[in-house]
Design an enzyme around this catalytic site. Structure first.
Site, PDB file in Angstrom:
ATOM      1  N   LYS A 153      -3.684   1.048  -8.110  1.00 39.72           N
ATOM      2  CA  LYS A 153      -3.890   1.718  -6.852  1.00 39.72           C
ATOM      3  C   LYS A 153      -5.109   2.984  -7.164  1.00 39.72           C
ATOM      4  CE  LYS A 153      -1.404   5.341  -5.195  1.00 39.72           C
ATOM      5  NZ  LYS A 153      -1.460   6.721  -5.858  1.00 39.72           N
ATOM      6  N   GLU A 221       7.124  16.760  -5.242  1.00 39.64           N
ATOM      7  CA  GLU A 221       6.674  17.007  -6.474  1.00 39.64           C
ATOM      8  C   GLU A 221       6.502  18.718  -6.590  1.00 39.64           C
ATOM      9  OE1 GLU A 221       3.523  14.309  -7.971  1.00 39.64           O
ATOM     10  OE2 GLU A 221       3.324  13.964  -5.922  1.00 39.64           O
ATOM     11  N   ASP A 240      -1.774   8.847  -0.368  1.00 35.74           N
ATOM     12  CA  ASP A 240      -1.673   8.730  -1.728  1.00 35.74           C
ATOM     13  C   ASP A 240      -0.071   8.193  -2.034  1.00 35.74           C
ATOM     14  OD1 ASP A 240      -2.372   9.693  -4.392  1.00 35.74           O
ATOM     15  OD2 ASP A 240      -1.184  11.561  -4.292  1.00 35.74           O
ATOM     16  N   HIS A 245       3.831   3.799  -2.853  1.00 32.89           N
ATOM     17  CA  HIS A 245       5.346   4.279  -3.716  1.00 32.89           C
ATOM     18  C   HIS A 245       6.331   4.188  -2.517  1.00 32.89           C
ATOM     19  CE1 HIS A 245       2.380   4.991  -6.935  1.00 32.89           C
ATOM     20  NE2 HIS A 245       1.913   5.934  -6.397  1.00 32.89           N
ATOM     21  N   LYS A 345       3.271  17.991  -2.172  1.00 36.61           N
ATOM     22  CA  LYS A 345       2.815  18.638  -3.280  1.00 36.61           C
ATOM     23  C   LYS A 345       3.566  20.181  -3.261  1.00 36.61           C
ATOM     24  CE  LYS A 345      -0.096  15.697  -5.041  1.00 36.61           C
ATOM     25  NZ  LYS A 345       0.525  14.537  -6.222  1.00 36.61           N
TER      26      LYS A 345
HETATM   27  C1  BG6 Z   1       0.313   8.860  -8.122  1.00 37.85           C
HETATM   28  C2  BG6 Z   1      -0.287   9.619  -6.975  1.00 37.85           C
HETATM   29  O1  BG6 Z   1       0.004   7.528  -7.662  1.00 37.85           O
HETATM   30  O2  BG6 Z   1       1.583   9.190  -8.354  1.00 37.85           O
HETATM   31  C3  BG6 Z   1      -0.024  11.192  -7.614  1.00 37.85           C
HETATM   32  O3  BG6 Z   1      -1.822   9.455  -7.264  1.00 37.85           O
HETATM   33  C4  BG6 Z   1       1.370  11.519  -7.768  1.00 37.85           C
HETATM   34  O4  BG6 Z   1      -0.649  12.160  -6.792  1.00 37.85           O
HETATM   35  C5  BG6 Z   1       1.817  10.170  -8.588  1.00 37.85           C
HETATM   36  O5  BG6 Z   1       1.380  12.602  -8.466  1.00 37.85           O
HETATM   37  C6  BG6 Z   1       3.617  10.547  -8.510  1.00 37.85           C
HETATM   38  O6  BG6 Z   1       4.226   9.785  -9.446  1.00 37.85           O
HETATM   39  P1  BG6 Z   1       5.247  10.080 -10.460  1.00 37.85           P
HETATM   40  O7  BG6 Z   1       5.334   8.846 -11.306  1.00 37.85           O
HETATM   41  O8  BG6 Z   1       4.731  11.414 -11.239  1.00 37.85           O
HETATM   42  O9  BG6 Z   1       6.432  10.442  -9.534  1.00 37.85           O
END
Ligand code: BG6
Length: 508
Positions: A153, A221, A240, A245, A345
């Site tokens: 992605k 996050e 994002d 996701h 975030k």
């Molecule tokens: C990424 C995003 O695809 O996924 C990031 O671009 C994000 O901004 C990340 O922090 C989160 O992934 P994970 O596996 O750390 O939860």
């Protein structure tokens, strides 16, 4: 059934000197080699813009492995020491024919007819690399050998760009050769959603609007935008995290049972679900969303700048660092059940989880007692990360002569029963790429369905207005709470936070 070793393959990594390759792909390849799931017939051709040769590339990778926190052993791992002998490097500009001529020569030398091209590069290179691979005949499958393309992605930045990219790629290569990655699908708990649902009668039997009140999906996050200002300001939390996701989690939770565990059967069901999510008009998009950007404050005791004061973020930015949505899947199973999604975030905790809240019991059995006034509903929590697991919240009678109920939680933690410590999540994705199973990869129609759902929010926010602000270390702006309060509901406290508050609560 034990997994069988992958067939011989040459993995061509575009972006071999980049962060993704070093941090995620390389450790995953070492883990796969150590476990015997890829053999010594895996070859790697790294491609990058930096000048250098194979020796320089492998030395840099080695230094990186040595610097990995808590994973020092990777640099001295026999699997890495063997793997590094089989890495070569092609240096050059991805848009130039000479690079592809050199890859073709190296591929012939490698002697494995099978090849997987991994595009660990910024998205502006996706189209041109696929075109060049096609012009140089590198993705034509001959003599029973496979040629596959793996793409990270972001897959488009809106519906139109995602459609254009799909069209461009699919004019050179068949869908069956394209592996669009969403790294959430490599997470063990995400894969377990299907097993939890379809291997357990007691869950699937209740999995519909008759018994479920609402579903909440959170990916919180703690990290702030930090040094990623340039990328993030053009992207925002919605693009994002949501169409990719969070929608993968949503599709796993809400799809119909596939007829088999075959990749196409599963991807058909996921796409059907994503296509059933209601597409809002502009007014509905405004009512069913909240967005925020964090202010200056402190995170884990350290001061952080406001998003607007982050390096490479425009002073006039209206990019959101938090988003919450209320969505509906217009299907027989889910009619009227809201799906609340939120991600951001600089929040209070790192925690990705799905909370399914069941309806209240229909009949006040305990009406002669105090119980019926505060019977909490059952909840199933699927904890994706960290501390992967499942828990079921139920009511039980508290011991004693009077009839009183207390909520209890039946908990399962992966870490208590399995050793899952060292995996990066990319092991399963790379392995499936090599063996040719597309279950964990996104299909073109699923990607486009996701963008179609978020497009009204993108259009609305492009018209102007500012995100609400929220304090770092919280769960987002007040408007996110209002979104649920209007429905008489609340976000469930994240399990990480509720465990913390239990620990700090005074014991009586
Ligand atoms: C990424 C995003 O695809 O996924 C990031 O671009 C994000 O901004 C990340 O922090 C989160 O992934 P994970 O596996 O750390 O939860």
């Amino acid at each position: 059934m034990d997994a069988i070793p992958a067939p011989p393959v040459t993995l061509v990594i575009f972006g071999a000197t980049g962060d993704l390759t070093r941090r995620l792909l390389l450790p995953a390849l070492i883990n796969l080699s150590r476990s015997g799931l890829v053999g010594d017939d895996l070859r790697i051709i790294g491609v990058g813009i930096e000048p250098g040769d194979s020796e320089i590339l492998t030395s840099k990778l080695h230094e990186f492995l040595q610097s990995l926190d808590g994973r020092e052993s990777l640099a001295t791992d026999q699997a890495w020491l063997r793997l590094r002998q089989r890495i070569s490097y092609v240096s050059g500009d991805f848009t130039k024919d000479t690079v592809f001529e050199e890859i073709a020569r190296d591929l012939t030398l490698s002697g494995t007819g099978n090849a997987a091209f991994y595009l660990a590069v910024p998205p502006q290179f996706f189209g041109v690399i696929v075109e060049k691979l096609s012009q140089h005949g590198l993705i034509t499958e001959t003599d029973g050998n496979f040629r596959r393309i793996a793409i990270e992605k972001p897959f488009g930045t809106d519906l139109a760009s995602a459609q254009a990219l799909n069209n461009q790629i699919l004019s050179h290569v068949a869908e069956s050769q394209v592996y669009r990655l969403d790294h959430f699908l490599g997470k063990e708990t995400v894969q377990n959603i299907m097993t939890a649902r379809f291997a357990n009668m007691m869950i699937e039997a209740l999995w519909n609007s008759n018994y479920i009140d609402n579903v909440q999906i959170t990916a919180a996050e703690v990290v702030d935008v930090g040094t990623r200002g340039k990328f993030y300001d053009a992207t925002g939390a919605l693009r994002d995290m949501v169409p990719n996701h969070l929608f993968q989690l949503l599709a796993m939770v809400a799809m119909e049972p596939p007829n088999s565990f075959d990749a196409e059967a599963i991807r058909n069901e996921k796409s059907k679900l994503l296509k059933a999510i209601r597409i809002y008009n502009s007014d509905e998009a405004a009512v069913h969303s909240a967005r925020g950007a964090y202010s200056a404050g402190s995170l884990s005791g350290n001061p952080i700048a406001a998003y607007l004061d982050t390096k490479d973020v425009s002073d006039l930015s209206n990019t959101e660092t938090f988003v919450a949505l209320k969505l509906y899947a217009d299907t027989w199973r889910w009619a009227g059940v809201p799906f609340y999604l939120r991600t951001g975030k600089a929040m209070a905790a790192r925690d990705t989880e799905i909370v399914v809240t069941f309806r209240q019991v229909p009949f006040a059995q305990f009406r002669e007692t105090d119980v019926h006034r505060n019977l909490p509903p059952n909840r199933l929590r699927i904890q994706v990360q960290p501390d992967e697991g499942l828990s079921m919240e139920m009511s039980i009678k508290s011991p004693g002569l009077s009839v009183e109920t207390v909520p209890v939680s039946l908990d399962f933690r992966y870490a208590d029963q399995f050793d899952i410590g060292k995996m990066t999540g990319y092991e399963s994705l790379l392995y499936e790429l090599f063996v040719g199973d597309q279950t964990l990869f996104q299909r073109a129609d699923g990607i486009e369905a996701g963008w179609a759902v978020v497009q009204p929010f993108l259009d609305l926010w492009a018209k102007g207005g500012r995100p609400d602000t929220y304090e770092p270390g919280t769960m987002g702006p007040k408007s996110a709470n209002d979104l649920l309060e209007r429905d008489g509901r609340r976000w469930r406290e994240l399990s990480v936070l509720s465990r913390r508050s239990h620990k700090s609560a005074p014991t009586s």
